[in-house]
Write an enzyme that holds these catalytic residues in place. Structure first.
Site, mmCIF file in Angstrom:
data_model
loop_
_atom_site.group_PDB
_atom_site.id
_atom_site.type_symbol
_atom_site.label_atom_id
_atom_site.label_comp_id
_atom_site.label_asym_id
_atom_site.label_seq_id
_atom_site.Cartn_x
_atom_site.Cartn_y
_atom_site.Cartn_z
ATOM 1 N N LYS A 60 31.127 60.908 52.921
ATOM 2 C CA LYS A 60 30.890 59.719 52.105
ATOM 3 C C LYS A 60 32.084 58.772 52.086
ATOM 4 O O LYS A 60 31.974 57.635 51.660
ATOM 5 C CB LYS A 60 30.566 60.121 50.654
ATOM 6 C CG LYS A 60 29.427 61.129 50.533
ATOM 7 C CD LYS A 60 28.071 60.535 50.851
ATOM 8 C CE LYS A 60 27.023 61.617 51.115
ATOM 9 N NZ LYS A 60 26.865 62.595 50.039
ATOM 10 N N HIS B 211 51.947 45.378 58.678
ATOM 11 C CA HIS B 211 50.688 45.748 58.028
ATOM 12 C C HIS B 211 50.251 44.663 57.052
ATOM 13 O O HIS B 211 51.040 43.803 56.655
ATOM 14 C CB HIS B 211 50.845 47.069 57.267
ATOM 15 C CG HIS B 211 50.822 48.276 58.152
ATOM 16 N ND1 HIS B 211 51.939 48.696 58.847
ATOM 17 C CD2 HIS B 211 49.825 49.139 58.483
ATOM 18 C CE1 HIS B 211 51.625 49.785 59.556
ATOM 19 N NE2 HIS B 211 50.363 50.076 59.352
ATOM 20 N N LYS C 192 49.409 47.391 51.479
ATOM 21 C CA LYS C 192 49.986 48.699 51.767
ATOM 22 C C LYS C 192 51.094 48.999 50.751
ATOM 23 O O LYS C 192 51.924 48.147 50.469
ATOM 24 C CB LYS C 192 50.559 48.702 53.183
ATOM 25 C CG LYS C 192 50.995 50.077 53.674
ATOM 26 C CD LYS C 192 51.260 50.064 55.173
ATOM 27 C CE LYS C 192 51.669 51.438 55.656
ATOM 28 N NZ LYS C 192 50.650 52.465 55.388
#
EC number: 1.17.1.8
Lengths: 252, 252, 252, 252
Positions: B13, B136, B140
């Protein structure tokens, strides 16, 4: 045929000066009339009829050189550092008395670097985030580089003027230094790598896109087209100009 | 026609699990026999005849999942973190009793990232300097990234093993943070920029040349080819393998 | 203290030869015993007791030079081009009679370039798409570069061996040349730009990720660490080795 | 508190339209009053008091939509293609009769892409060489991209206007396609690589330096800040503006 422009180089024995002498000798529209070292008298400039001087000397002597030139109606292109606010004010006062004489003071003559800095500052307000990475050979003693500092300051000022909020950054745990040095809120990262020369990337990012403006300087020749542009233009721009981009046509 | 491989996903899931379920359903040579969530019993694996499980759960449950699989002769591909030295030792002891069962524990399934790290470690001893830049999205929370930390450690270990001296660096004056974080002597720089996803550059430099190994991860699909490679290979590699590069043919 | 290795350079007056002479003179563990030009006799190698020669001559003379060396038990590091299959076969036959002598024939001595090519070939089978961009100064007469050609061939061969299908490409309308030259199915793009030296990027892409392997050669010094690695290693590797990566430790 | 701007989207069911609806709904200073599909009547714009429309329909219907808007004093931001010289002339004639209404026609709403193109054109005259590399996903049917074509044309025009000579290029032997497509003399190289989205690099080089302007578009959200900038600005710029950079403050 048009007359050759009579050019003299001050500081002609240094690394930059040597390259300038070679570039002026190679230029079809210029005549090198003097290449002066530390011990030479400035009177040579008058004897040889210099119309433009290129000053690549040292902070201690540049102010006297430029005042001498202006007082004699000789235009000046200046690559020497050390021009603080007081010196600039004194020079402007002197130029007011010699309204036909031009002086260009340029912290950087590499056209690509000048453009990269200008474009970064112009674009800065349109992006959520801006960071700078500068990469140099490992013999460099300062980090960040002077160009990166200046770029970061201009970027930060442009964002402040436009009311742009701080860049998003959720960092909670950071190893010391990972996020770089903060210059007026702009992160600057300095890489020192054997093999490299002098390089800078400005990264701008927003909503699914990024704009990267990178300048690579591979050797010191890169400064010479900018010096020649300055020499060719300074005679038609009376008064003081700071920054080579003032001589570039960037409205298009 | 060859039999389909019967595969089950644990942690089906979650974000990674959802992508794994889709990738296995799309693979011509695999049949998804179970997609288990937190509350589901592992007995389903036996009922459905699973031959390989893909564990994308959480550190708390991964060890029990893998022990269950190994004890029932089911091969396992593990993307969950939390496998410290003690857990690895216990798993190896268990595998010794089930010599035909294989387990792959992979901290990273993006083939490009795995290769980038491996190549950087191999090349590191042949260059004077190595630095890492990771870039990034600004959500983050840690800097540097886990991948950059691991890359730096492997690079540093390879250089130490080969007796490579420290990279040259003449920096005398540094604004705090400019030269990055030092991981075992390797400078690591972390950029956080709106618009980016996950990117890493390893820069290696020496005598007039540079080698740059860059990996860009644009979205989470990038992990799926590595997961499928793991699922296809784990059955033929009994015992414990750590790192997906152990399954890649890199001798050529 | 260990004995110095006695090294001779053939083709010592050329650009590469001049750099090799300087590099050997600077190496602590080597003694330059001869620097031969076109007119010099190879007998000097015997008089001076050369243990290793570095051949940087021309295709017309390299074969005779290397046969002379092998026949006298002198190891050889060869940077000269022109070694086709017939020459290689003849050399291997000769080496079979001198089983303690080693020869390295290296099309490229830049360690970074050698590694970049090898890594690209290793990674090629794990990605859907591979393309190559090579960028050089505008005085280069051939496009693509020899290194790009060789890289493309190795990449294509690796993909064929692994049964990788052609890269996806939906291009329907193309301006002539836009998609580059096709080398065994790998697109290669050649940029010629003032200011650049010699650069190559191999781009590999797949499912949401990309791996880029870039090599920059900033000047000819970049070849010298590879030449010295060859000189130091050739004595312990009898027989013929083609490609400097054969001397590098890349298993780690 | 300032009044909300009443905005309608035409072509609201398409990919761009869907994103525009979401962006306008998320904007604090705008109210979405209509989201029209192909079958809906434009009269809804009047009933709901739309002040600005965003047209993201198709070439067949955009002209009628914009004329309807202008005739009713509604400002328009247009992302639809198909505006040739004849259509632009007719629109300008109509706007002359409605001197308080503004129309923006923008071939590209990604701010970074717009800036990249503009900077490339401004810088082009100051470098010896310019080449363009555009990189896209492999489902793209045309090469080069429309943005690359337009950038090359602007770069070529800027160089011609400044009297810059052709870029140096000593290529003698070329594999067909290696040097790219030539757009008005500017080489353009098209890479199609799985994993990529939409990227463009303009490389400018001269005497020992290079300037690279790179734009990365990672997803379609990147267009939305530009659409919002257009919506916010169009009411204060009567008449026709072509290109989003006409609304950006780039004099600094």
């Amino acid at each position: 045929m048009s007359e050759m422009l009579k050019v003299a180089v001050l500081g002609a024995k240094g690394r930059m000066g040597t390259a300038a002498v070679a570039a002026i000798n190679a230029a079809q529209d210029m005549e090198l009339v003097a290449a002066l070292g530390r011990a030479d008298s400035l009177d040579v400039l008058l004897e040889r009829g210099a119309q433009v001087i290129v000053d690549l000397t040292v902070p201690d002597s540049t102010e006297a050189n430029i005042h001498f030139a202006v007082e004699h109606g000789i235009h000046a292109v200046v690559g020497t550092t050390g021009w603080d606010a007081a010196r600039l004010a004194a020079l402007e006062a002197l130029l007011a008395k010699h309204p036909e004489t031009g002086v260009l003071i340029a912290p950087n003559f590499a056209l690509g670097s000048v453009l990269a800095t200008r474009f970064a500052a112009q674009a800065a307000r349109y992006f959520d985030s801006v960071e700078i990475i500068e990469l140099h050979h490992p013999r460099k003693v300062d980090a960040p580089s002077g160009t990166a500092l200046r770029t970061a300051q201009l970027v930060a000022a442009a964002r402040a003027a436009a009311g742009v909020p701080d860049a998003p950054d959720a960092t909670e745990t950071e190893l010391d230094g990972a996020r770089g040095a903060s210059i007026d809120g702009i992160p600057v990262h300095s890489v020192r790598l054997a093999g490299l020369v002098a390089h800078q990337e400005v990264l701008l990012g927003s909503h699914g896109e990024a704009l990267t403006i990178r300048h690579d300087s591979f050797n010191h020749e890169s400064f010479m087209p900018g010096v020649l542009l300055g020499v060719r233009t300074v005679g038609s721009r009376p008064g003081l100009t700071v920054g080579l981009d003032g001589y570039m046509d960037l409205d298009g």
